[in-house]
Structure formats: C-alpha cells, structure tokens
Design an enzyme around this catalytic site. Structure first.
Site, short mmCIF file in Angstrom:
data_model
loop_
_atom_site.label_atom_id
_atom_site.label_comp_id
_atom_site.label_asym_id
_atom_site.label_seq_id
_atom_site.Cartn_x
_atom_site.Cartn_y
_atom_site.Cartn_z
N ASP A 103 -37.96 -60.44 9.71
CA ASP A 103 -39.19 -61.16 10.01
C ASP A 103 -39.84 -61.75 8.76
O ASP A 103 -40.49 -62.79 8.82
CB ASP A 103 -40.18 -60.22 10.71
CG ASP A 103 -39.83 -60.00 12.18
OD1 ASP A 103 -38.90 -60.68 12.68
OD2 ASP A 103 -40.47 -59.14 12.82
N GLY A 104 -39.67 -61.09 7.60
CA GLY A 104 -40.25 -61.61 6.37
C GLY A 104 -39.69 -62.98 6.01
O GLY A 104 -40.43 -63.86 5.52
N ASN B 297 -48.61 -63.83 10.22
CA ASN B 297 -48.79 -62.44 10.64
C ASN B 297 -50.21 -61.94 10.43
O ASN B 297 -50.91 -61.63 11.37
CB ASN B 297 -47.82 -61.52 9.90
CG ASN B 297 -46.72 -60.98 10.79
OD1 ASN B 297 -46.57 -61.39 11.92
ND2 ASN B 297 -45.93 -60.06 10.26
N ASP B 298 -50.61 -61.84 9.16
CA ASP B 298 -51.90 -61.20 8.90
C ASP B 298 -52.46 -61.54 7.52
O ASP B 298 -51.74 -61.93 6.61
CB ASP B 298 -51.80 -59.68 9.06
CG ASP B 298 -50.61 -59.07 8.32
OD1 ASP B 298 -50.33 -59.50 7.19
OD2 ASP B 298 -49.96 -58.17 8.88
N ARG C 245 -67.09 -49.85 5.31
CA ARG C 245 -66.54 -49.15 4.16
C ARG C 245 -65.25 -48.49 4.61
O ARG C 245 -65.22 -47.66 5.51
CB ARG C 245 -67.51 -48.09 3.62
CG ARG C 245 -66.97 -47.35 2.39
CD ARG C 245 -68.03 -46.55 1.69
NE ARG C 245 -68.98 -47.40 1.00
CZ ARG C 245 -68.79 -47.93 -0.21
NH1 ARG C 245 -67.63 -47.72 -0.85
NH2 ARG C 245 -69.69 -48.68 -0.77
N ASP D 68 -60.58 -48.35 3.56
CA ASP D 68 -59.51 -48.71 2.63
C ASP D 68 -59.27 -50.21 2.67
O ASP D 68 -58.67 -50.77 1.75
CB ASP D 68 -58.22 -47.99 2.98
CG ASP D 68 -58.29 -46.49 2.71
OD1 ASP D 68 -59.34 -46.03 2.22
OD2 ASP D 68 -57.29 -45.79 2.96
N GLN E 204 -47.29 -60.97 1.05
CA GLN E 204 -46.92 -61.56 -0.23
C GLN E 204 -47.69 -60.88 -1.36
O GLN E 204 -48.35 -59.86 -1.16
CB GLN E 204 -47.20 -63.07 -0.19
CG GLN E 204 -46.30 -63.83 0.78
CD GLN E 204 -44.83 -63.75 0.42
OE1 GLN E 204 -44.37 -64.30 -0.56
NE2 GLN E 204 -44.08 -63.01 1.22
#
Length: 279
Positions: free
Chosen positions: A59-60, A133-134, A161, A163, A233
């Site tokens: 998929d990448g 994707n995102d 707040r 990660d 990326q």
C-alpha cells in the site's frame, strides 16, 4: 493508452522480476514502458506524460503513486506484493487478466478522496502536503504528549492533550487510525475521521465528519516537539503557534481494479472476520 510508468519497490525482490513481465506484456501490445525505483520515501513525482502507472509493492507504493498521479488524473494499477493490501487490490497471481480488462476499459475504478494539509506560521503558509491515507500530528518522541487546539468548520472542538491525533480519509481508515481504535469506513464515502492517540481524557472518542469540512489544528505550548507526518512519509517539525488547515483536495486518486467486493473481502480475510465463534 500509449505510455506506462512501472514503479518498482526496491525492498521487494519480486517487484523487479514481475516488473519485467508486466513490461513485456504491455510492450507486446504497443505500450511504451519506463521504470521508476521507489525505496519507501520520495518527494519527487515524475509522472508527467504517462497514461497510467503500475505499482509493484504494498500500500505504501500505491500511496506514493497516488500522491503524484491524482492531480494529473492518471489512473494507478496497483499489483499487491505486500501483506495487507487494502489499497493495492490486484492480486499478483491474477494481474494479467485484470490488466486486459483495464486496457479494454472493462474494469472498476475507485475514485478516492485525498486531503490537503497546509501549515501556517505567523499567518504565512510555509508548507503543504497531500495525503490519501492520513495526516498525523504527534509528539516527535515516544511516551510524550502535546497540546492541540482543534476547530471543525469554524466551531471549536476544544484543546486535546494526547500523544497526537490522526486525521484519516475513508481509505486510510483501515490503516493507522484503525490500529488506534478508529472506525473502518467504506472507501466510497467522502468522509474524514479524527482519531486521538492516547488522549489524557477518556471522554475523547473518534469523530467522523464530512469530507467537505475544514479542520484547523493549532499547536499549543507543550514540553515536547510536535511533528506532522503525511501518509507515513518523513516527519516535518512544527513550532508552537503553527496552524495546520486540513481540507479536501481538489482532485481524487483513481485506482484501477478497485471494488467494494475486494474491499470487504480484504476485511474478512485479513482481519480474520470468521463470523460466529468456533470451539
């Protein structure tokens, strides 16, 4: 269809061998072929002048091709050599028959929403990205949190707040967002999902909203460095006060050999959906 670019994933030995087979198959039909090596990270998109692109990888590799092809309305024919292959929908053992259908314009196309993320600093746009994707805004180092102020369609969502947060398309809902507890969305829907990463508040839950919406993310004061990452990326550093505006891109990725049946087959087989419990 006269010119094709074949994207070879250099981490997969099978990619080069199969690429030669694909090139021979196409050249026998009068289609000129060129090769492009992809090692997982690239900001160069030399796709001008090609009628279609074949990807040989996971998929990448497809994500990379789509980021370069979507704005040029070039279809991507994705042969899956990876593990999950939610986007790369053409089986490596069945590519020839699907390629014939593609060349004879007898295959299904998936037209997938893409996002554009623009980074503003002191009111000036300093960077922009596109993603199939995102888009992830997160702490640069593990086990640290950052503060983000969010607005959706001009309405405040409040300060998060955590990660970090994942902003995923329907296509990306099966990727990082799903692993963080986000919902899986039919890729035919023009929708975007906001999924928090380890939020400090147990009341914060994933949110699905229209693909026509504008999401604004402002980096607030935190002890940790924040970064933005698009489609997995290389991360780009952010500063306190930076604003990221995420909107629907003015074009869509065109995926050949993509169908609802393939998508749900991938969910059933690759996520081990077995139906009722078995002893």
């Amino acid at each position: 269809m006269k010119k094709c670019l074949i994207v070879i994933n250099t981490y997969k030995a099978e990619s080069g061998r199969l690429g030669q087979d694909v090139a021979c198959f196409l050249e026998e039909r009068g289609i000129e072929c060129s090769f492009l090596e992809f090692n997982g990270f690239s900001e160069e998109y030399p796709f001008d002048g090609y009628d279609f692109v074949v990807t040989l990888g996971g998929d990448g590799t497809v994500l990379y091709a789509c980021r370069g092809c979507a704005s040029r309305s070039i279809p991507v024919f994705p042969i899956n050599l990876g593990e999950f292959g939610f986007i790369a929908g053409v089986n490596r053992n069945a590519w020839m028959n699907e390629m014939i259908d593609f060349l004879e314009k007898d295959c299904e196309y998936g037209r997938r929403l893409m996002m554009e993320a623009c980074v503003f600093r002191n009111g000036n746009k300093i960077n922009s990205f596109v993603a199939l994707n995102d888009v992830v805004v997160s702490a640069k180092t593990a086990v640290t949190s950052i503060a983000l102020d969010l607005m959706l369609k001009g309405a405040p969502l409040g300060q998060f707040r955590a990660d970090g947060i994942i902003i995923a398309t329907s296509t990306g809902s099966t990727a990082y967002s799903a692993s963080a507890g986000g919902p899986i969305i039919d890729p035919d829907l023009d929708a975007i999902v906001l999924t928090p990463l380890n939020s400090f508040s147990l009341s914060v839950r994933p949110l699905v909203f229209s693909g026509e919406s504008e999401l604004c993310v402002k980096v607030m004061h935190s002890r940790a460095q924040a970064v933005i990452t698009c489609d997995g990326q290389k991360p780009v550093d952010l500063e306190e006060g930076d604003e990221i505006k995420i909107t629907k891109a003015p074009y869509k990725a065109i995926l050949a050999g993509s169908s609802v049946v393939k998508f749900f087959n991938a969910l059933r087989f690759k996520l081990n959906w077995s139906g009722e419990p078995h002893a």
